[in-house]
Enzyme design. Sequence first.
Site, PDB file in Angstrom:
ATOM      1  N   SER A 151       0.859  -1.194   0.000  1.00 15.54           N
ATOM      2  CA  SER A 151       0.000   0.000   0.000  1.00 15.54           C
ATOM      3  C   SER A 151       0.888   1.234   0.000  1.00 15.54           C
ATOM      4  O   SER A 151       2.004   1.210   0.553  1.00 15.54           O
ATOM      5  CB  SER A 151      -0.871   0.028   1.267  1.00 15.54           C
ATOM      6  OG  SER A 151      -1.538   1.271   1.371  1.00 15.54           O
ATOM      7  N   TYR A 169      -1.554  -0.389  10.237  1.00 11.20           N
ATOM      8  CA  TYR A 169      -1.739  -0.908   8.874  1.00 11.20           C
ATOM      9  C   TYR A 169      -0.540  -0.524   8.004  1.00 11.20           C
ATOM     10  O   TYR A 169       0.009  -1.355   7.269  1.00 11.20           O
ATOM     11  CB  TYR A 169      -3.037  -0.346   8.292  1.00 11.20           C
ATOM     12  CG  TYR A 169      -3.252  -0.623   6.822  1.00 11.20           C
ATOM     13  CD1 TYR A 169      -3.685  -1.870   6.380  1.00 11.20           C
ATOM     14  CD2 TYR A 169      -3.045   0.378   5.866  1.00 11.20           C
ATOM     15  CE1 TYR A 169      -3.894  -2.120   5.029  1.00 11.20           C
ATOM     16  CE2 TYR A 169      -3.254   0.139   4.517  1.00 11.20           C
ATOM     17  CZ  TYR A 169      -3.678  -1.114   4.102  1.00 11.20           C
ATOM     18  OH  TYR A 169      -3.875  -1.343   2.763  1.00 11.20           O
TER      19      TYR A 169
HETATM   20  P1  NAP Z   1     -11.621  -5.581  -0.057  1.00  8.48           P
HETATM   21  O1  NAP Z   1     -12.467  -5.124  -1.184  1.00  8.48           O
HETATM   22  O2  NAP Z   1     -12.033  -5.330   1.347  1.00  8.48           O
HETATM   23  O3  NAP Z   1     -11.315  -7.146  -0.251  1.00  8.48           O
HETATM   24  C1  NAP Z   1     -10.512  -7.787   0.683  1.00  8.48           C
HETATM   25  C2  NAP Z   1     -10.351  -9.222   0.258  1.00  8.48           C
HETATM   26  O4  NAP Z   1      -9.485  -9.877   1.205  1.00  8.48           O
HETATM   27  C3  NAP Z   1     -11.661  -9.981   0.260  1.00  8.48           C
HETATM   28  O5  NAP Z   1     -11.639 -10.890  -0.810  1.00  8.48           O
HETATM   29  C4  NAP Z   1     -11.618 -10.700   1.593  1.00  8.48           C
HETATM   30  O6  NAP Z   1     -12.385 -11.904   1.616  1.00  8.48           O
HETATM   31  C5  NAP Z   1     -10.151 -11.009   1.695  1.00  8.48           C
HETATM   32  N1  NAP Z   1      -9.703 -11.295   3.052  1.00  8.48           N
HETATM   33  C6  NAP Z   1      -9.736 -10.488   4.134  1.00  8.48           C
HETATM   34  N2  NAP Z   1      -9.230 -11.120   5.204  1.00  8.48           N
HETATM   35  C7  NAP Z   1      -8.874 -12.352   4.782  1.00  8.48           C
HETATM   36  C8  NAP Z   1      -8.313 -13.475   5.416  1.00  8.48           C
HETATM   37  N3  NAP Z   1      -8.009 -13.463   6.728  1.00  8.48           N
HETATM   38  N4  NAP Z   1      -8.095 -14.594   4.683  1.00  8.48           N
HETATM   39  C9  NAP Z   1      -8.395 -14.634   3.363  1.00  8.48           C
HETATM   40  N5  NAP Z   1      -8.942 -13.592   2.699  1.00  8.48           N
HETATM   41  C10 NAP Z   1      -9.178 -12.478   3.422  1.00  8.48           C
HETATM   42  O7  NAP Z   1     -10.142  -4.951  -0.148  1.00  8.48           O
HETATM   43  P2  NAP Z   1      -9.276  -4.361  -1.367  1.00  8.48           P
HETATM   44  O8  NAP Z   1      -9.375  -2.897  -1.292  1.00  8.48           O
HETATM   45  O9  NAP Z   1      -9.547  -5.077  -2.609  1.00  8.48           O
HETATM   46  O10 NAP Z   1      -7.824  -4.727  -0.802  1.00  8.48           O
HETATM   47  C11 NAP Z   1      -7.028  -5.761  -1.339  1.00  8.48           C
HETATM   48  C12 NAP Z   1      -5.591  -5.507  -0.919  1.00  8.48           C
HETATM   49  O11 NAP Z   1      -5.197  -4.220  -1.397  1.00  8.48           O
HETATM   50  C13 NAP Z   1      -5.375  -5.479   0.595  1.00  8.48           C
HETATM   51  O12 NAP Z   1      -4.149  -6.104   0.909  1.00  8.48           O
HETATM   52  C14 NAP Z   1      -5.309  -3.993   0.908  1.00  8.48           C
HETATM   53  O13 NAP Z   1      -4.563  -3.729   2.071  1.00  8.48           O
HETATM   54  C15 NAP Z   1      -4.635  -3.476  -0.340  1.00  8.48           C
HETATM   55  N6  NAP Z   1      -4.840  -2.042  -0.582  1.00  8.48           N
HETATM   56  C16 NAP Z   1      -6.079  -1.527  -0.846  1.00  8.48           C
HETATM   57  C17 NAP Z   1      -6.219  -0.159  -1.067  1.00  8.48           C
HETATM   58  C18 NAP Z   1      -7.547   0.489  -1.352  1.00  8.48           C
HETATM   59  O14 NAP Z   1      -7.639   1.728  -1.350  1.00  8.48           O
HETATM   60  N7  NAP Z   1      -8.600  -0.255  -1.626  1.00  8.48           N
HETATM   61  C19 NAP Z   1      -5.097   0.677  -1.008  1.00  8.48           C
HETATM   62  C20 NAP Z   1      -3.849   0.117  -0.749  1.00  8.48           C
HETATM   63  C21 NAP Z   1      -3.734  -1.238  -0.538  1.00  8.48           C
HETATM   64  P3  NAP Z   1     -13.978 -11.877   1.939  1.00  8.48           P
HETATM   65  O15 NAP Z   1     -14.622 -11.231   0.732  1.00  8.48           O
HETATM   66  O16 NAP Z   1     -14.329 -13.311   2.086  1.00  8.48           O
HETATM   67  O17 NAP Z   1     -14.162 -11.069   3.180  1.00  8.48           O
END
Ligand code: NAP
Length: 248
Positions: free
Chosen positions: A143, A157
């Site tokens: 991130s 985080y």
């Molecule tokens: P999201 O829409 O909340 O999706 C999170 C995903 O992770 C979901 O598929 C969830 O599964 C899964 N997950 C959560 N805890 C888990 C666990 N313990 N075991 C297995 N799967 C798990 O999040 P996103 O925004 O796509 O984020 C994806 C990645 O990008 C993360 O690492 C996040 O830190 C990073 N990121 C996101 C942003 C942003 O602005 N969105 C920015 C920087 C970095 P379920 O659907 O079953 O809950």
Amino acid sequence: MSKTIIVTGGSRGIGRAAAILCGRRGWNVVVNYVGAQAAARETAREVETAGGAALVVQGDVAVEADVKRLFAQSDARFGGLDGLVNNAGVVAPVGPFTGMDFARWRRMFDINVLGAMMVAQQAGKRMLKSAGGRGGSVVNISSAAARLGSPGAYVDYAASKGAIDTLTVGLGREWAADGVRVNAIRPGIIETEIHASSGEPERVALITPTLPMKRAGTAMEVGEAILWLLDDASSYVTGAILDVSGGR
Ligand code: NAP
């Protein structure tokens, strides 16, 4: 050649976008999720519609037995492994560092750091040429928080994602001569459901005016960068960290 890719957290957001783009290449995609079964099945349906094959596997990346089962099910269905999108991750409600408790930190690091390490280890055991694998690519999802620190919001985080950056540099070098590339992407503010768990549902709207492009990114924009790193087009890139943050 068709590849087999495991996407942790493939049910929603960035993981789903990456899974669908793998499907468009005709690849085999293992869609992992922890709780959102219907969403994971929808991702799998979209992978198949796009031209790929999909396997849905429930499992908590913070639980060693679940991680082992995830990879065993992938082995049983698709055989060898070519890539990993090490994407599953969580945030927690925004607030000052002094207000956070140990249980929150433990969960954050169990999922974002130890989970990502366990998943990367299982992938390495299958893809490293010295272990009998055919080589491959790991894409860790870090991130922009790793370099911004997220003061007043979630320093914990940010620290967990700093660990992902270091893991990427270390594994990139450790595995460079053994056929496996390891890179990371640092997304900026991306429109996904993760922000709802920050306790500030309006977080994206609040931050948007401060972003250089005056807009948040989309999961597909991050997915495209993931696909480039998974693909052979990036064959001389390893140990690298790519910002997909719209200049943030
Ligand atoms: P999201 O829409 O909340 O999706 C999170 C995903 O992770 C979901 O598929 C969830 O599964 C899964 N997950 C959560 N805890 C888990 C666990 N313990 N075991 C297995 N799967 C798990 O999040 P996103 O925004 O796509 O984020 C994806 C990645 O990008 C993360 O690492 C996040 O830190 C990073 N990121 C996101 C942003 C942003 O602005 N969105 C920015 C920087 C970095 P379920 O659907 O079953 O809950």
